[in-house]
Motif scaffolding. Structure first.
Motif, PDB file in Angstrom:
ATOM      1  N   PHE A 220      -3.916  38.229 -39.188  1.00 28.07           N
ATOM      2  CA  PHE A 220      -3.177  38.470 -40.425  1.00 28.07           C
ATOM      3  C   PHE A 220      -3.039  39.983 -40.527  1.00 28.07           C
ATOM      4  N   VAL A 221      -1.844  40.368 -40.932  1.00 28.77           N
ATOM      5  CA  VAL A 221      -1.517  41.857 -41.162  1.00 28.77           C
ATOM      6  C   VAL A 221      -0.880  42.028 -42.572  1.00 28.77           C
ATOM      7  N   PRO A 222      -1.015  43.080 -43.065  1.00 29.05           N
ATOM      8  CA  PRO A 222      -0.666  43.596 -44.486  1.00 29.05           C
ATOM      9  C   PRO A 222       0.671  44.016 -44.533  1.00 29.05           C
ATOM     10  N   SER A 223       1.337  43.513 -45.235  1.00 25.39           N
ATOM     11  CA  SER A 223       2.896  43.950 -45.655  1.00 25.39           C
ATOM     12  C   SER A 223       3.228  43.913 -47.034  1.00 25.39           C
ATOM     13  N   HIS A 224       4.699  44.357 -47.254  1.00 29.56           N
ATOM     14  CA  HIS A 224       5.254  44.327 -48.662  1.00 29.56           C
ATOM     15  C   HIS A 224       5.886  42.796 -48.727  1.00 29.56           C
ATOM     16  N   PRO A 225       6.309  42.458 -49.790  1.00 31.41           N
ATOM     17  CA  PRO A 225       6.753  40.991 -49.909  1.00 31.41           C
ATOM     18  C   PRO A 225       8.023  41.077 -49.235  1.00 31.41           C
ATOM     19  N   THR A 226       8.252  39.903 -48.679  1.00 32.66           N
ATOM     20  CA  THR A 226       9.718  39.725 -48.138  1.00 32.66           C
ATOM     21  C   THR A 226      10.347  38.484 -48.592  1.00 32.66           C
TER      22      THR A 226
END
Length: 611
Positions: free
Chosen positions: A424-430
């Motif tokens: 699992f990696v963190p990211s902004h919403p897509t």
């Protein structure tokens, strides 16, 4: 086509960049989900085409410095894709095997009944032979009768195939795939008709010939005697009955295993607090929202949902655990250059906290890491697989990402018997992100889902297609395959049990009718009715016990075919096997009870007047 989904709208490929401005997805080598489908020229050699495709793929991968794509040259069938085959083949194999066992069981049952019927017609056959009929003619008559019986049954089956499969599959599709229209065609296929006709004819010849041969060999003098009985041995009938019990044991145990697995899946812990969550899908992918606008719209919706009564936390993820989507990544471990595949997900920094998934080593993400590509969290299975006997914290994965934490295993793709590696990696919403909302215990998930949809559609026209549902609905869909297979297995095993009961009753009734004189002599010599009933019951239950004992080995082997469908249950589960034996003994005793009572009520005075 390559997938069974029937789209309602087709667009030219370049138009995708118009729907998703600023992405240029068709020119992006990192696009993970592009499929190229082609068709071979007429007369083209498959092996030559495969070699050409492999060479092109190797050159493409070398030019882009990417891992090789999968090149698949196959027929356009649903199970041609190895991923579909891996997931669906066990169910197909199990149902096909069970259907074949049902066929053999039914044939053995009919053969047993025909043996008894042949004995009851011994006088008729003896008269025919004494009047000049040859034994070959008697044999042909019995075989023709068996073929006619088989043809009637086969014709009824062929008629049922015109509507039954379509009705069943459409019901299954609507229950398991509410968002997509599945394009299955169920028209009469000549191959199915020919198959049913061939199986019916073969069954009639194999299982009708032996009883007919036995009946045609009866002694003419014995058949013409008053009260005479043919001399056909009851051993064949008991062997056929034992075969039925073996097959019934296999099917019953398989159904017991699946029902036990279904019960385990119903009470299984998915690894997160699903009962207190809803999933909100903004459906930004369908509204032409640009990549730059995506995060703002999703963040605004998250902030508004947090103000709803009862809401404790909100996060987002591209892959909702146990949802209908999964992303897989194949990469090399930097230290060993060993390729490794695992499930991949991205989302908010507070994902694990919101989901109730504990961190067992290291730490969770921080918000600053949502903007960087330098952190990754793995589950326990991936940590053990990638770095056995090592501390995974600080290790590199997927290039330069550093493992900052390890989470407890949870089910990401399906509620199966095994846990799969995941990162699992963190990211902004897509555009693909969905919101996961946790609420207070005791509040209504359905009511909160309705409020979230109403709020979203009222705040921004770009959120007009927002949908929401309780997480329990997603869990129910994840269990649907197990429910379906368990239901089919239960129906087939019930049918097998009914057939076995008919066989037991037929053998017991025939045995009593053949031994009426012997039973009369026993009772005339002082035998009590209870002892006669126990004798008949004991003889039939002895055959049942022998068949059940022999069927245990087959039941364990059949259970291994179902391994991928069994959640929390071993193929040789003692509870399933014990319950199978118990059910068999109970139904066998009930089936043989009526003939046993009939034997106990024989009047010796009337019986001894014959012969």
């Amino acid at each position: 086509g390559p997938v069974p989904v029937n789209p309602t709208l087709w667009i030219p490929a370049p138009w995708k960049d118009i729907l998703h401005p600023g992405t240029a997805s068709m020119d992006n080598a990192d696009n993970c989900c592009a499929r190229v489908v082609g068709r071979l020229k007429d007369g083209a050699e498959r092996t030559q085409a495969q070699a050409e495709l492999n060479a092109l793929d190797a050159q493409y991968s070398q030019d882009l410095k990417r891992t090789k794509a999968r090149v698949l040259l196959s027929d356009l069938t649903l199970l041609a894709d190895p991923r579909n085959k891996e997931g669906s083949a066990p169910a197909f194999v199990a149902v096909s095997t069970a259907s074949f066992l049902i066929l053999v069981l039914a044939c053995a049952n009919v053969a047993n009944l025909q043996l008894a019927r042949g004995v009851s017609r011994a006088r008729e056959f003896s008269v025919r032979v004494s009047l000049g009929a040859s034994r070959g003619r008697i044999l042909r008559q019995l075989v023709v009768e068996a073929v006619v019986l088989s043809a009637i049954a086969g014709s009824l089956t062929a008629l049922m195939t015109a509507w039954a499969p379509g009705a069943i599959m459409r019901a299954v599709a609507s229950a398991t795939n509410a968002t997509n229209t599945l394009n299955f065609t169920f028209s009469n296929d000549w191959r199915v008709v020919v198959f049913v006709a061939a199986v019916s004819l073969l069954a009639a010849l194999l299982f009708g010939l032996a009883p007919a041969w036995s009946a045609s060999r009866n002694s003419v003098s014995a058949g013409l005697q008053e009260g005479g009985r043919a001399t056909a041995s009851g051993r064949a009938r008991k062997i056929l009955l034992a075969i039925q019990i073996v097959l019934c044991t296999i099917l019953l145990s398989g159904a017991s295993l699946l029902v036990r697995a279904l019960d385990e899946a119903q009470h299984a812990d998915p690894g997160f607090a699903a009962a207190q969550m809803i999933v909100v899908n903004p459906n930004l992918d369908s509204n032409g929202v640009s990549e730059a606008q995506t995060a703002g719209a999703a963040d605004a919706l998250s902030a508004r949902i947090r103000t709803l009564p009862g809401v404790e936390a909100v996060t987002y993820a591209v892959v909702v655990p146990l949802g209908q989507r999964n992303d897989t990544v194949t990469t090399e471990l930097p230290a060993t250059h060993r390729p490794i595949s695992f499930n991949f997900n991205s989302g908010g920094a507070n994902f694990f906290e919101t989901m109730g998934i504990p961190i067992v080593a290291g730490r969770a993400f921080n918000e600053a890491e949502e903007s960087r590509n330098d952190a990754v969290i793995v589950n326990e299975t991936l940590a053990k697989l990638a770095w056995p006997n090592e501390n995974p914290l600080g290790k590199a994965l997927m290039g330069t990402r550093i493992v900052v934490g390890v989470v407890r295993d949870f089910h990401l793709r399906e509620l199966g018997p095994s846990l799969e590696p995941a990162a699992f990696v963190p990211s902004h919403p897509t555009r693909d992100s969905q919101l996961i909302v946790r609420f207070h215990r005791g509040d209504s998930a359905q009511a909160l889902a309705g409020m979230a949809v109403k709020l979203a559609r009222g705040m921004d026209r770009r959120l007009s297609m927002t949908s929401a549902e309780p997480y329990s609905a997603i869990i129910d869909r994840a269990r649907q395959a197990t429910i379906l297979v368990a239901a089919i297995a239960s129906v087939l095993s019930t049918l097998a049990l009914v057939l076995a009961c008919v066989g037991i009753y037929g053998v017991a009734a025939y045995s009593v009718s053949q031994r009426t004189r012997e039973i009369g002599v026993r009772m005339a010599l002082g035998a009590r009715p209870q002892s006669i009933a126990r004798m008949v019951l004991g003889e039939n239950l002895r055959v049942v016990l022998i068949g059940a004992t022999l069927g245990i080995a087959g039941a364990i082997a059949f259970g291994r075919l179902l391994t991928s469908l069994l959640y929390g249950v071993a193929p040789g589960d003692p509870i399933a096997l014990f319950s199978t034996i118990l059910i068999l003994l109970a139904t066998a005793g009930a089936s043989a009870w009526l003939p046993a009572r009939r034997a106990a009520s024989v009047d010796p005075a009337i019986t001894l007047r014959h012969d």
